[in-house]
Design a protein around this motif. Sequence first.
Motif, short mmCIF file in Angstrom:
data_model
loop_
_atom_site.label_atom_id
_atom_site.label_comp_id
_atom_site.label_asym_id
_atom_site.label_seq_id
_atom_site.Cartn_x
_atom_site.Cartn_y
_atom_site.Cartn_z
N VAL A 121 0.68 -1.23 0.02
CA VAL A 121 -0.24 -0.04 0.01
C VAL A 121 0.81 1.24 0.10
O VAL A 121 1.79 1.31 0.77
N THR A 122 0.73 2.08 -0.83
CA THR A 122 1.41 3.46 -1.06
C THR A 122 0.59 4.53 -0.58
O THR A 122 -0.57 4.94 -1.07
N LEU A 123 1.09 5.52 0.28
CA LEU A 123 0.57 6.71 0.56
C LEU A 123 1.13 7.83 -0.38
O LEU A 123 2.54 8.01 -0.39
N ASN A 124 0.41 8.55 -0.74
CA ASN A 124 0.80 9.80 -1.66
C ASN A 124 0.36 11.09 -1.07
O ASN A 124 -0.93 11.19 -0.78
N GLY A 125 1.12 12.06 -0.48
CA GLY A 125 0.52 13.14 0.10
C GLY A 125 1.73 13.45 1.21
O GLY A 125 2.14 12.77 1.80
N LEU A 126 2.11 14.96 1.15
CA LEU A 126 3.33 15.31 1.97
C LEU A 126 2.82 15.10 3.59
O LEU A 126 1.85 15.49 4.02
N GLY A 127 3.62 14.33 4.26
CA GLY A 127 3.34 14.10 5.70
C GLY A 127 2.52 12.88 6.06
O GLY A 127 2.15 12.59 7.27
N ALA A 128 2.06 12.07 4.95
CA ALA A 128 0.88 11.17 5.34
C ALA A 128 1.86 9.91 5.83
O ALA A 128 2.96 9.69 5.22
N TYR A 129 1.27 9.21 6.78
CA TYR A 129 1.98 7.95 7.58
C TYR A 129 1.17 6.96 7.97
O TYR A 129 -0.05 7.31 8.41
N LEU A 130 1.91 5.96 8.17
CA LEU A 130 1.14 4.67 9.14
C LEU A 130 2.17 4.54 10.39
O LEU A 130 3.36 4.43 10.07
N GLY A 131 1.40 4.26 11.52
CA GLY A 131 2.40 3.98 12.65
C GLY A 131 3.04 4.83 13.15
O GLY A 131 2.80 5.40 14.31
N ILE A 132 4.22 5.22 12.90
CA ILE A 132 4.89 6.46 13.30
C ILE A 132 5.67 7.40 12.14
O ILE A 132 5.78 6.71 11.06
N ALA A 133 5.76 8.43 12.49
CA ALA A 133 6.03 9.54 11.14
C ALA A 133 7.17 9.62 10.76
O ALA A 133 7.23 10.03 9.43
N LYS A 134 8.23 9.13 11.52
CA LYS A 134 9.77 9.28 10.82
C LYS A 134 10.01 7.97 9.96
O LYS A 134 11.07 8.18 9.08
N ALA A 135 9.50 7.07 9.91
CA ALA A 135 9.67 5.96 9.07
C ALA A 135 9.43 6.10 7.71
O ALA A 135 8.25 6.52 7.32
N PHE A 136 10.41 6.00 6.48
CA PHE A 136 10.01 6.25 5.33
C PHE A 136 10.93 5.02 4.55
O PHE A 136 11.85 4.28 5.42
N ASN A 137 10.80 4.91 3.17
CA ASN A 137 11.57 3.90 2.64
C ASN A 137 12.94 3.84 2.44
O ASN A 137 13.38 5.18 2.01
N LEU A 138 13.73 3.18 3.23
CA LEU A 138 15.19 3.10 3.45
C LEU A 138 15.51 4.30 4.12
O LEU A 138 16.70 4.69 3.98
N GLY A 139 14.92 4.86 5.11
CA GLY A 139 15.21 5.95 5.84
C GLY A 139 14.48 6.03 7.04
O GLY A 139 13.28 5.86 7.03
N GLU A 140 14.97 7.19 8.04
CA GLU A 140 14.26 7.62 9.36
C GLU A 140 14.34 9.13 9.16
O GLU A 140 15.50 9.63 8.99
N LEU A 141 13.56 9.95 9.30
CA LEU A 141 13.47 11.51 9.24
C LEU A 141 14.32 12.11 10.50
O LEU A 141 14.24 11.34 11.94
N SER A 142 15.42 12.83 10.32
CA SER A 142 15.87 13.44 11.55
C SER A 142 15.20 14.85 11.94
O SER A 142 15.79 15.34 12.85
N ASN A 143 14.44 15.43 10.83
CA ASN A 143 13.76 16.68 11.23
C ASN A 143 12.38 16.64 10.45
O ASN A 143 12.56 16.13 9.22
N PRO A 144 11.54 17.25 10.72
CA PRO A 144 10.06 17.46 9.78
C PRO A 144 10.38 17.83 8.47
O PRO A 144 9.75 17.68 7.57
N ALA A 145 11.55 18.65 8.34
CA ALA A 145 11.67 19.38 6.98
C ALA A 145 11.97 18.26 6.09
O ALA A 145 11.99 18.65 4.73
#
Length: 375
Positions: A121-145
């Motif tokens: 399942v793919t989410l399309n939209g800036l800031g949309a997420y499931l579970g926790i906000a920092k997880a994305f494909n092959l990375g974890e956010l270090s700041n909201p920007a």
Amino acid sequence: NTTTTWDSDCVYPFAVGQQPQPFTAPSWAGNWLIDPAAGALAVGPSQGSGQWYATNENTATERACLYDDVYTFGEDGSFTNTLQGQTWLETWQDVDEGCGTPLAPHDGSNAATYTYDETTVTLNGLGAYLGIAKAFNLGELSNPAEAVSTITYLITEVNENYLTLDIEVGGGNWWRFRLIKEGYTPPPPATYNVTFNVDANAIVVGDRGMYVGDGILGGSDAYAMSDDNGDGIWSVTISLAEGTSGNYAFFKNPGDGGDYGTKENLEGLSCADADNYNNRILDSVTEDTTINYCFATCDASCGTVVRHDVTFNVDTADITVGATGMFLGGGIFGGSNAVAMSDDNSDGVWSVTVSVPDGMSGYYAFFNGANNHYD
């Protein structure tokens, strides 16, 4: 007839007269929340692992502002994060960890959609997420920007009540999110009867009797045991939820829930858990179970034990006996009120007969007017 002229330098979204295909929602469309059960959020070095971190049975209470967040997969292909005014924030968002007002862009304020197939399942939209906000494909956010506009999750398992998703976040590390359908209440776990038997024929049991406790069961007097037929085997049956495991121990005549001095001593024995106060180990409960041990040993039975009746008399002519009377205790018998004595003929000589295992020796004392096990 109308002639249509095509410009080869232009890219047309669809042919003339062709309509966009309508969105077909998946069977699992609707509102989802994080499952409050243990392990619903987990991260580790392989898919499905919780080696680095996993939620436990208390996390849903401790982070209630996270567990009421709603993830909505709309019938029209829209996706929404509804965060109920507060969610769980982390230090990468430049705030102290804890419940707080959702921060953009991970606050559900941007429009989002989703697409799916049998395995993703793919989410399309800036800031949309499931579970926790920092997880994305092959990375974890270090700041909201650094927020991304597209995230794809693997669908590991899905049914009408549960949706399990995995995402690799780089370095071989994976997050797992197990969601539960809003409004679904899972049935209570199955329970099984676990019977604890302790053979006390090799010891002297005081008036309070034998108990099983400590570890997952509670204090030293968590569950009173009984010896209804007088054979020296004390027993209690406890109903435990399926999967229950942990530590426990047997106690001889504890005075209260904190009387750990009456616990059996298993130090150095193979059945002792040295990392948990030398308690016994209860394996995961999966069926009705009977556990048999001889007190303070790893053997299932104490074998044949010869016992002798020993009568203790104490003359109190030179003292004033307290309101609770005289007691035999200390040493091999336990606390100061281990065994109550009696003066049936009021001649000032208090007496009690105790069955003592053959060969037992040790210290004891008489106690006047004891009110508890340490008086």
